[in-house]
Motif scaffolding. Structure first.
Motif, short mmCIF file in Angstrom:
data_model
loop_
_atom_site.label_atom_id
_atom_site.label_comp_id
_atom_site.label_asym_id
_atom_site.label_seq_id
_atom_site.Cartn_x
_atom_site.Cartn_y
_atom_site.Cartn_z
N LYS A 49 0.83 -0.94 0.19
CA LYS A 49 -0.15 0.35 -0.38
C LYS A 49 1.17 0.97 0.11
O LYS A 49 0.27 1.96 -0.57
CB LYS A 49 -0.64 0.09 1.72
CG LYS A 49 -2.34 1.07 0.52
CD LYS A 49 -3.06 1.21 2.04
CE LYS A 49 -3.42 2.83 2.03
NZ LYS A 49 -4.64 2.90 3.27
N TYR A 53 0.77 4.18 -2.94
CA TYR A 53 0.63 5.68 -2.30
C TYR A 53 1.48 6.18 -3.01
O TYR A 53 1.22 7.64 -3.57
CB TYR A 53 0.29 5.78 -0.61
CG TYR A 53 0.34 6.73 -0.38
CD1 TYR A 53 -0.44 7.84 0.24
CD2 TYR A 53 1.39 7.99 -0.25
CE1 TYR A 53 -0.96 8.86 0.06
CE2 TYR A 53 1.46 9.49 0.44
CZ TYR A 53 0.34 9.85 0.81
OH TYR A 53 0.00 11.04 0.83
N ALA A 56 1.26 7.36 -6.37
CA ALA A 56 -0.74 7.75 -6.72
C ALA A 56 0.18 9.00 -6.63
O ALA A 56 -0.36 10.22 -6.98
CB ALA A 56 -1.54 7.84 -5.75
N ARG A 64 -5.86 10.39 -2.81
CA ARG A 64 -4.81 9.11 -2.00
C ARG A 64 -4.55 8.74 -0.81
O ARG A 64 -4.82 8.09 -0.25
CB ARG A 64 -3.95 9.25 -3.19
CG ARG A 64 -2.72 10.35 -2.47
CD ARG A 64 -1.05 10.66 -3.32
NE ARG A 64 -0.36 11.34 -2.75
CZ ARG A 64 -0.90 12.60 -2.85
NH1 ARG A 64 -1.13 13.17 -4.05
NH2 ARG A 64 0.26 14.21 -2.87
N MET A 67 -7.51 6.68 0.77
CA MET A 67 -8.02 4.95 -0.58
C MET A 67 -7.06 4.11 0.62
O MET A 67 -6.04 4.12 1.23
CB MET A 67 -7.40 5.54 -1.71
CG MET A 67 -7.98 6.43 -2.54
SD MET A 67 -7.02 6.71 -3.73
CE MET A 67 -7.79 8.05 -4.70
N LYS A 69 -5.75 0.49 -1.00
CA LYS A 69 -5.00 -0.70 -1.02
C LYS A 69 -5.98 -0.54 -2.52
O LYS A 69 -5.35 -0.21 -3.52
CB LYS A 69 -4.31 -1.85 -1.35
CG LYS A 69 -3.40 -2.37 -1.85
CD LYS A 69 -2.47 -3.60 -1.19
CE LYS A 69 -2.61 -4.61 -2.32
NZ LYS A 69 -0.88 -5.68 -1.78
N LEU A 72 -6.41 2.68 -4.47
CA LEU A 72 -5.66 3.00 -5.26
C LEU A 72 -4.87 2.45 -6.50
O LEU A 72 -3.94 3.21 -7.55
CB LEU A 72 -4.17 3.44 -4.27
CG LEU A 72 -3.98 3.97 -3.08
CD1 LEU A 72 -3.12 3.57 -2.07
CD2 LEU A 72 -3.89 5.12 -3.38
#
Length: 79
Positions: A49, A53, A56, A64, A67, A69, A72
């Motif tokens: 994750k 991130y 993103a 983001r 969010m 996983k 994302l």
């Protein structure tokens, strides 16, 4: 006002030719790994994750931080 610098002009132009917006094309062409041959990175489902991130963040996906996983992954694939 100066035109923003694009790190990978060829990729930027290819994305524009495909119909991507100027902003999205610039975001993608300016990512640190822009222009690298595709298919060599593991699928997003194998990423942590935190890694999702960061990716993103690199492509400036709004929201983001809230969010999970799955969200994302969806945002990265559809941004």
């Amino acid at each position: 006002m100066a035109k923003p610098r694009i790190k990978n002009e060829d990729q930027y132009e290819a994305l524009r030719d495909k119909g991507y917006s100027k902003e999205k094309s610039a975001r993608i062409a300016n990512t640190p790994n822009s222009g690298k041959k595709g298919g060599q990175a593991p699928p997003y489902e194998d990423w942590t994750k935190d890694d999702l991130y960061e990716q993103a963040k690199n492509v400036a996906i709004d929201g983001r931080s809230k969010m999970n996983k799955k969200q994302l992954i969806n945002a990265l694939r559809n941004n």
